[in-house]
Design an enzyme around this catalytic site. Structure first.
Site, PDB file in Angstrom:
ATOM      1  N   CYS A   1      -0.523   4.198   2.341  1.00  0.00           N
ATOM      2  CA  CYS A   1      -0.065   3.833   3.556  1.00  0.00           C
ATOM      3  C   CYS A   1       1.164   3.854   4.278  1.00  0.00           C
ATOM      4  O   CYS A   1       1.354   4.778   5.043  1.00  0.00           O
ATOM      5  CB  CYS A   1      -0.511   2.513   3.957  1.00  0.00           C
ATOM      6  N   ASP A   2       2.198   3.528   3.325  1.00  0.00           N
ATOM      7  CA  ASP A   2       3.730   3.957   3.692  1.00  0.00           C
ATOM      8  C   ASP A   2       4.529   4.377   3.130  1.00  0.00           C
ATOM      9  O   ASP A   2       5.827   4.439   3.359  1.00  0.00           O
ATOM     10  CB  ASP A   2       4.014   1.936   3.750  1.00  0.00           C
TER      11      ASP A   2
ATOM     12  N   CYS B   1       0.745  -1.079  -0.087  1.00  0.00           N
ATOM     13  CA  CYS B   1      -0.054   0.029   0.148  1.00  0.00           C
ATOM     14  C   CYS B   1       0.952   1.240  -0.058  1.00  0.00           C
ATOM     15  O   CYS B   1       1.487   1.509   0.982  1.00  0.00           O
ATOM     16  CB  CYS B   1      -0.951   0.021   1.172  1.00  0.00           C
TER      17      CYS B   1
END
Length: 311
Positions: free
Chosen positions: A141-142, A138
């Site tokens: 997300c990261d 992701c």
């Protein structure tokens, strides 16, 4: 005295992504009692998506923002939402009984499977070991952990190329490792990526191992299928987009899955079991997009009403 928790509904929708939230909107608007049950926050994969450019009505929209708007729409007519991973499904007569990992037991006349898909893992050494320590599925997300660093993206489809482009806003360099001799992404996305000077593409190549040191990723081992040569790419992170798998484990004994684990339905989103419907990415379908998920949800919402009127 504490209010007793409701456990019996007309409709339970398992999964609160775009398909599930749309079905909940239509069913609750028809004055049915509806529970959306999800193992995480509502929105599903929308929460892992940055800019969405192909959802009608929006020139561009952020995934989490669209998820929030859809949730508010889905709950405005009384649909409820609960956390929980479904572990057991029992069909007793006309009622469907669901047991979650939280120990909750819910029953409904109609079950809607909208559990979607999750990213497929490569299954190579180091992938699981360095999950959350440089291995990610992701970018939204990261990605922020890799500012001004070098990252590898594995895959050649829309997700790999789109998320790779997103990562160029943060990373110093993005190397896309593609198993085939060309990209599978849509031509427009390919053109945008090829014009991005922070992206490079390595074709006919597979990642065979994720390398790490001191509990973090330091690179990947690769194998060139044309030359037969093995090599290493030094990198700080690995983002993996090699396809998806349906989230259908709780439903595997119901006899409604195909060989790949997707749910088989007719054009009205109904499975072969009375009162059991499936919608969105979890369904056997030629296209998995927000627009198609919403369409599935709308059809199912209407069909649920018809089904309940006749039972």
């Amino acid at each position: 005295m504490a209010e007793e928790k409701q456990t019996n509904y007309d409709v339970i929708v398992v999964g609160a992504g775009p398909a599930g939230m749309t079905a909940a909107l239509y069913a609750s608007r028809a004055n049915l009692s509806v529970l959306m049950l999800d193992r995480g926050i509502y929105g599903g994969n929308l929460n892992n998506t940055a800019a969405i450019e192909n959802y009608p009505g929006f020139k561009t929209v952020q995934g989490p923002e669209l998820a929030q708007d859809m949730y508010q729409g889905a709950t405005q007519f009384g649909a409820q939402y609960a956390y929980g991973t479904v572990e057991k499904v029992e069909l007793a007569g006309d009622l469907k009984q669901l047991t979650t990992d939280m120990g909750d037991v819910f029953t409904a006349k109609v079950l809607v499977i909208a559990t979607g898909t999750q990213q497929r893992h490569m299954g190579v050494p180091g992938e699981e070991e360095y999950g959350g320590r440089g291995v990610s599925y992701c970018a939204v997300c990261d990605g922020a952990f890799f500012k001004n660093k070098h990252v590898v993206v594995v895959g050649g489809g829309d997700s790999a190329v789109e998320e790779g482009m997103y990562l160029t806003q943060l990373a110093k360099k993005v190397t896309v490792v593609v198993r085939r001799d060309q990209l599978r992404a849509q031509p427009l996305i390919q053109e945008q990526a090829k014009q991005n000077d922070k992206m490079e593409f390595i074709f006919n190549t597979q990642v065979t191992e994720v390398l790490g040191d001191d509990n973090k990723v330091v690179g990947v081992k690769t194998h060139d299928s044309k030359t037969g040569k093995d090599a290493e790419i030094r990198a700080d992170g690995v983002f993996i987009y090699v396809g998806s798998v349906p989230m259908t484990a709780p439903f595997k004994d119901l006899g409604i899955l195909n060989e790949q684990g997707y749910v088989k339905t007719n054009d009205l989103m109904a499975t072969s079991l009375p009162g059991v419907f499936a919608i969105g990415d979890v369904r056997e379908t030629p296209l998995r997009q927000i627009a198609t998920a919403v369409g599935d949800g709308a059809i199912a919402g209407q069909q649920i009403y018809q089904y309940l009127m006749n039972h």
